[in-house]
Design an enzyme around this catalytic site. Structure first.
Site, PDB file in Angstrom:
ATOM      1  N   GLU A   1       0.831  -1.207   0.000  1.00 25.58           N
ATOM      2  CA  GLU A   1       0.000   0.000   0.000  1.00 25.58           C
ATOM      3  C   GLU A   1       0.865   1.256   0.000  1.00 25.58           C
ATOM      4  O   GLU A   1       1.905   1.339   0.657  1.00 25.58           O
ATOM      5  CB  GLU A   1      -0.882  -0.006   1.253  1.00 25.58           C
ATOM      6  CG  GLU A   1      -1.799   1.197   1.384  1.00 25.58           C
ATOM      7  CD  GLU A   1      -2.496   1.260   2.730  1.00 25.58           C
ATOM      8  OE1 GLU A   1      -3.535   1.941   2.814  1.00 25.58           O
ATOM      9  OE2 GLU A   1      -2.008   0.636   3.703  1.00 25.58           O
TER      10      GLU A   1
ATOM     11  N   LYS B   1     -10.429   0.870  -0.992  1.00 24.29           N
ATOM     12  CA  LYS B   1     -10.367   0.659   0.463  1.00 24.29           C
ATOM     13  C   LYS B   1     -11.608   1.236   1.138  1.00 24.29           C
ATOM     14  O   LYS B   1     -11.972   2.389   0.931  1.00 24.29           O
ATOM     15  CB  LYS B   1      -9.103   1.300   1.021  1.00 24.29           C
ATOM     16  CG  LYS B   1      -8.834   0.993   2.493  1.00 24.29           C
ATOM     17  CD  LYS B   1      -7.500   1.598   2.917  1.00 24.29           C
ATOM     18  CE  LYS B   1      -7.146   1.286   4.354  1.00 24.29           C
ATOM     19  NZ  LYS B   1      -5.849   1.896   4.754  1.00 24.29           N
TER      20      LYS B   1
ATOM     21  N   CYS C   1      -4.793  -3.053   4.206  1.00 23.81           N
ATOM     22  CA  CYS C   1      -4.351  -2.599   5.518  1.00 23.81           C
ATOM     23  C   CYS C   1      -5.429  -2.662   6.606  1.00 23.81           C
ATOM     24  O   CYS C   1      -5.775  -3.730   7.088  1.00 23.81           O
ATOM     25  CB  CYS C   1      -3.763  -1.195   5.393  1.00 23.81           C
ATOM     26  SG  CYS C   1      -2.604  -0.782   6.737  1.00 23.81           S
TER      27      CYS C   1
END
Length: 528
Positions: free
Chosen positions: A75, A170, A202
């Protein structure tokens, strides 16, 4: 006209063995994850993305990557908002290679996937045109921004032909100034070697939507792009990656951003209950590809393909690691119910609210070396809400043995000063932690551990079992191999939802503000 760039691409194409490593009948596939340091902030945005891109392309074309079927990058290490790009809808089957409506780096990565004949997963900053008409088409009642753009933190997947076959934006942002979709998307794609993948980013790993929903859809292999900020004692990067993959018994390819000075590192390839095949925590930044053969889940012949452990557990300690690696401390740890471990006993019980944890242990007293300090151990229990710097409360329960630099809970999850010689005065020959937790289909009960090398214990050193008993779930976490350098050993339960209406009272507004300020400072240093 034959350009210098074309000649280089032709040379690379001839040098790369494009034979497919894995087929649907193969019992394994070959994966690579990249621990990657982004370009220096002394460059401008254009220079940074070009530097990062050149390194990405070099890694994909490297000899180390020759046998890989799929490579994942982390990321936040490719481009910035100033160099954002449009990304084609995967349903359109578009190959961005040499299509000028897309940013040059998206084109180059598409071309390189085609040349190298690999599946490539990258994370980038995406832009999307936003109008009243596009919002209406998506049944999204939210207004567009003044500049008419949505900006997303996005995973993009290229197949061997350079086609964009999956895109995921995300959903669980961590203090990021980006948009989110009205409802969560589901990142998934199928490969020509017979494996279907899910992918997420994440902070998503800590939430039910979309990550656990992908697991419950029977996907068994996942790509995880991350810029994780490690936190003791339960959430250092590799520690949680292994715990998550083990508990769901899924294959996990985790690619971590490499910037230890702000707390980011941690990559690995995990084979579910077989543990880490390769995993790293770095105290210095790097750009490196880690490769492993991954046994396919549910494959008849997979039992004949042993998981080759590539994990190197060096004799470095937390003290030496944390000289260059910033590791946060759980801000709620001081609210745990805790008590000193009684070295003269072999069992104890400890409760917090309705959760009671039973600890059984056998220890051996050691003689530390002269002029050294030793960790003191405490039993710790918590049942309530976890607040991530004041946002997104999640229910969690913990039964744990913690290493502390003194005999208080305030001394736990800390490292001794760099000049202190650390020597154990206690060895755990055996530990059994047992508790009954609230039964829920949405919760995840995990074995969670970390030692003085900032790595989780190997899966062959413990046993973990869960059993449903009426309205409760019994969990047992047992240490099978003697250990004198434990930092944390415990059962960690994520309930994926708020447990109490007064959750925000668990952390003071002052602490939340300080944590937010610290993160913003780190964020500005890290993201250009």
């Amino acid at each position: 006209m034959i350009t210098k760039e074309l000649i280089v691409l032709l040379v690379v194409a001839l040098a790369v063995d494009t034979s497919q490593t894995s087929t649907p009948s193969s019992p394994f596939y070959t994966a690579g994850v990249v621990e990657f340091k982004t370009a220096s902030s002394t460059f401008d945005a254009s220079q940074q993305v070009n530097n990062n891109l050149a390194a990405y392309l070099e890694i994909i074309a490297s000899q180390e990557a020759a046998e890989t079927d799929i490579i994942a990058f982390p990321e936040g290490t490719l481009n910035s908002v100033l160099q954002s790009t449009f990304v084609p809808d995967p349903t359109s089957n578009i190959v961005p290679c040499k299509q000028s409506q897309y940013a040059h780096f998206l084109q180059k990565l598409s071309c390189q996937a085609q040349i190298s004949q690999k599946y490539i997963v990258v994370n980038l900053i995406e832009k999307e045109n936003c109008t009243k008409e596009t919002q209406a088409a998506k049944n999204d009642p939210r207004p567009c921004s003044n500049d008419g753009l949505n900006i997303f933190n996005t995973n993009v997947v290229f197949d061997r032909n350079g086609t964009v076959i999956s895109r995921y934006r995300k959903f669980n942002l961590y203090f990021e100034p980006y948009n989110v979709t009205l409802n969560s998307e589901y990142g998934e794609f199928s490969t020509d070697f017979g494996v279907k993948f899910g992918h997420f980013i994440c902070f998503d790993m800590l939430f039910y939507t979309p990550t656990t929903e992908l697991v419950k859809s029977k996907i068994t292999d996942f790509v995880f792009t991350t810029m994780w900020f490690s936190e003791l004692p339960f959430l250092t990067a590799v520690q949680y990656q292994q715990s998550w993959a083990y508990s769901y018994d899924v294959n996990l390819l985790a690619a971590g951003a490499s910037n230890p000075s702000v707390g980011s590192t941690g990559s690995g390839i995990y084979a579910g209950r077989n543990g880490a095949i390769v995993s790293v925590m770095k105290s210095s930044p790097e750009r490196k590809l880690y490769v492993a053969k991954v046994p396919k889940k549910g494959f008849k012949e997979s039992e004949s393909v042993p998981v080759k452990q590539l994990q190197i557990r060096k004799k470095r300690t937390i003290t030496s690691y944390m000289k260059n690696l910033l590791v946060k401390r759980d801000p709620q740890l001081d609210t745990f119910t805790s008590s000193p471990l009684n070295k003269s006993a072999n069992h104890d019980n400890l409760c917090h609210k309705d959760l009671c944890c039973h600890f059984h242990y056998k220890t051996t007293i050691l003689t530390p070396i002269a002029n050294s300090r030793s960790y003191q151990y405490r039993l710790a229990v918590f049942d309530g809400d976890r607040i991530y710097e004041g946002i997104k409360p999640l229910g969690w329960s913990v039964c744990s043995i913690l290493a502390c630099i003194n005999n208080t809970i305030q001394g736990c999850a800390l490292a001794f000063d760099e000049d202190v010689i650390v020597s154990p005065d206690l060895r755990f020959d055996h530990i059994l932690i047992e508790a009954n937790f609230t039964k829920t289909e949405n919760g995840l009960i995990m074995p969670n551990s970390v030692d003085d090398s900032l790595m989780p214990l190997p899966v062959n050193s413990f046993q973990f079992n869960i059993t449903d008993i009426g309205s409760k779930t019994n969990a047992r976490f047992e240490l099978l191999t003697p250990k004198d350098d434990l930092i944390q050993f415990g059962i960690y339960v994520n309930f994926f939802g708020e447990r109490s209406s007064a959750s925000l009272g668990l952390v003071s507004n002052t602490l939340i503000a300080l944590c937010l300020l610290l993160f913003i400072m780190e964020f500005k240093r890290w993201r250009w």
